[in-house]
Design an enzyme around this catalytic site. Structure first.
Site, PDB file in Angstrom:
ATOM      1  CG  HIS A 178      34.645  44.133  47.122  1.00  0.00           C
ATOM      2  ND1 HIS A 178      33.630  43.302  46.726  1.00  0.00           N
ATOM      3  CD2 HIS A 178      35.661  43.932  46.238  1.00  0.00           C
ATOM      4  CE1 HIS A 178      33.990  42.638  45.646  1.00  0.00           C
ATOM      5  NE2 HIS A 178      35.222  42.986  45.318  1.00  0.00           N
ATOM      6  CG  ASN A 189      30.655  38.731  42.877  1.00  0.00           C
ATOM      7  OD1 ASN A 189      29.742  39.499  42.580  1.00  0.00           O
ATOM      8  ND2 ASN A 189      31.847  39.162  43.243  1.00  0.00           N
ATOM      9  CB  THR A 202      31.294  42.355  40.908  1.00  0.00           C
ATOM     10  OG1 THR A 202      32.568  42.820  41.363  1.00  0.00           O
ATOM     11  CG2 THR A 202      31.134  42.692  39.433  1.00  0.00           C
ATOM     12  CG  HIS A 239      40.256  41.902  44.679  1.00  0.00           C
ATOM     13  ND1 HIS A 239      39.663  41.780  45.922  1.00  0.00           N
ATOM     14  CD2 HIS A 239      39.243  42.050  43.789  1.00  0.00           C
ATOM     15  CE1 HIS A 239      38.347  41.851  45.785  1.00  0.00           C
ATOM     16  NE2 HIS A 239      38.066  42.019  44.504  1.00  0.00           N
ATOM     17  CG  ASP A 255      31.393  47.011  41.384  1.00  0.00           C
ATOM     18  OD1 ASP A 255      32.317  47.837  41.599  1.00  0.00           O
ATOM     19  OD2 ASP A 255      31.624  45.843  41.014  1.00  0.00           O
TER      20      ASP A 255
END
Length: 436
Positions: free
Chosen positions: A349, A94, A73, A200, A243
């Site tokens: 991801h 992140n 992200t 998720h 993203d």
């Protein structure tokens, strides 16, 4: 003779006007950038999405776009807003971290830590402000930081409340529309935490993912109504993107999950590591143990281990000063576990950006964009120069290229178009003189 002279003067004025570029006011220099976190490129293909479908007719759609390595992200969003690869802007995770002190700051707390974001690369908000524009960030990663002491004009930092409240989503749009119409903001970036959260928690193939895509589609419909209501149709350009994508995580009994401590003693060999964060891991070996760590991880299945200085150039990570010496990328769907399995995500991801499951979306509409235009795929780093073009500002140094996206624009061939108009009018003038 007098009639010919008057005609000549009128036609000369028309030709002169046709040859001039559009003013900022005429072309519209308001831009809304919206990111729906974790919106995989094909999420609208198994769901009824009438508003997204209409966007493809009324504007521009890319087949897909490729996020940077890393497909996370914060790194990916900062590439979009700076036009720089991750190795240049240095937002390499992140989580904010410090390899010397073992500091690890969770993602949402990192959003307001300027020392993580401010690494000498200016994001679009600041570049636009320095050229006289008003900008705002609504939950967008990076918007809550200061850059060499400069803050974004208006900021709302993402809170810890649930990401899927549809009423709140619409209220956010109302707020943004008021910023544009009543306070004359030029650039606003708006972020939504879905469909990442449901991807998720439930996985990309779960029915709840389809439910949230329908909600996103309704939100886009609400946005378009709000644009009309606030009389912004002729001045506001909108880019909708994301993203990274999402993939299903492989778990037992189908596969043996990766437990890295089986292959090396992390306490003995590593002084710092983040190895329990989806498909991407980083590790600092203890002094003199780098080769030993590299060889041990090379024996682990379903991953690729890199020494930082040997990372492929296409990753655009090797020049980073912030990344630790060892980088680990799991094969698609294999999450990394350090010591024991505590991983609960059904989807994730952080995997190689060449994987189709990591690709994401691009839509754009507004007065500057062509209609019913399908773009070939491109890297997200190229969105930045496009946004600068839309805002009529000079870009900061960046790694993108306007040539990748300029065919989306109505006036991408503006010079030749004006020349064509001038030639046509000149021929018309000659014909009229001949007739008199």
């Amino acid at each position: 003779m007098k009639m010919r002279l008057e005609l000549f003067l009128v036609l000369t004025a028309v030709i002169s006007a046709a040859g001039k570029p559009l003013s900022k006011a005429a072309a519209g220099n308001k831009l809304l950038l919206i990111s729906f976190d974790g919106f995989r490129w094909d999420y609208d293909q198994d769901v009824d999405t009438p508003n997204l479908d209409q966007l493809a007719v009324d504007g521009v759609k890319a087949k897909y776009i490729t996020p940077p390595m890393l497909t996370m992200t914060s790194p990916s969003h900062f590439t979009t807003i700076t036009g720089r690869w991750v190795e240049d802007h240095e937002v390499v995770h992140n989580m904010m971290f410090n390899t010397k002190t073992n500091l690890k700051v969770p993602h949402k707390q990192t959003l307001t830590r300027s020392e993580w974001w401010d690494n000498g690369v200016l994001p679009l908000w600041i570049t636009a402000q320095n050229q006289g524009l008003k900008t705002a960030s609504f939950h967008f990663p990076g918007g809550g930081a200061n850059y060499s002491g400069q803050a974004v004009n208006r900021v709302k930092v993402e809170a810890f409340n649930p990401d899927d409240n549809e009423t709140e989503w619409q209220q956010n749009i109302d707020t943004v529309m008021n910023w544009f119409s009543k306070e004359d903001f030029n650039l606003v970036t708006l972020y939504y935490g879905e469909p990442d959260r449901v991807g998720h928690a439930k996985g990309p193939d779960h029915p709840d993912r389809k439910t949230i895509i329908r909600q996103i589609d309704r939100t886009i419909g609400y946005l378009r109504e709000a644009i009309d209501l606030h009389n912004l149709t002729d001045s506001l350009n909108v880019i909708i993107t994301s993203d990274h994508g999402m993939t299903t995580i492989k778990k037992r009994p189908q596969v043996d999950e990766i437990i890295l401590n089986k292959y090396l003693n992390l306490i003995k060999l590593a002084s710092f590591e983040i190895l329990d964060y989806g498909g991407f891991g980083i590790l600092t070996p203890r002094p003199g143990r780098e080769q030993e760590v590299f060889e041990a991880l090379s024996n682990a299945p379903n991953l690729t281990v890199y020494k930082k200085n040997q990372i492929p150039e296409s990753f655009h990570l090797a020049k980073s000063e912030r990344l630790p010496p060892i980088v680990v990328v799991a094969d698609l769907g294999f999450n990394l576990n350090s010591r024991f399995i505590v991983y609960v995500n059904k989807g994730d991801h952080g995997f190689h950006n060449g994987e189709m499951d990591m690709k994401t979306i691009f839509r754009a509409f507004g007065p500057a964009f062509r209609r019913n235009f399908l773009s070939e795929p491109f890297d997200s780093v190229h969105i930045y120069p496009l946004m600068c073009k839309l805002l009529h500002i000079d870009p900061a140094p960046h790694n993108g290229s306007l040539s990748v996206t300029e065919e989306m624009l109505l006036l991408h061939g503006g010079g030749s178009r004006r020349a064509s108009v001038s030639v046509t009018l000149m021929l018309l003038m000659m014909l009229m003189f001949a007739a008199l």
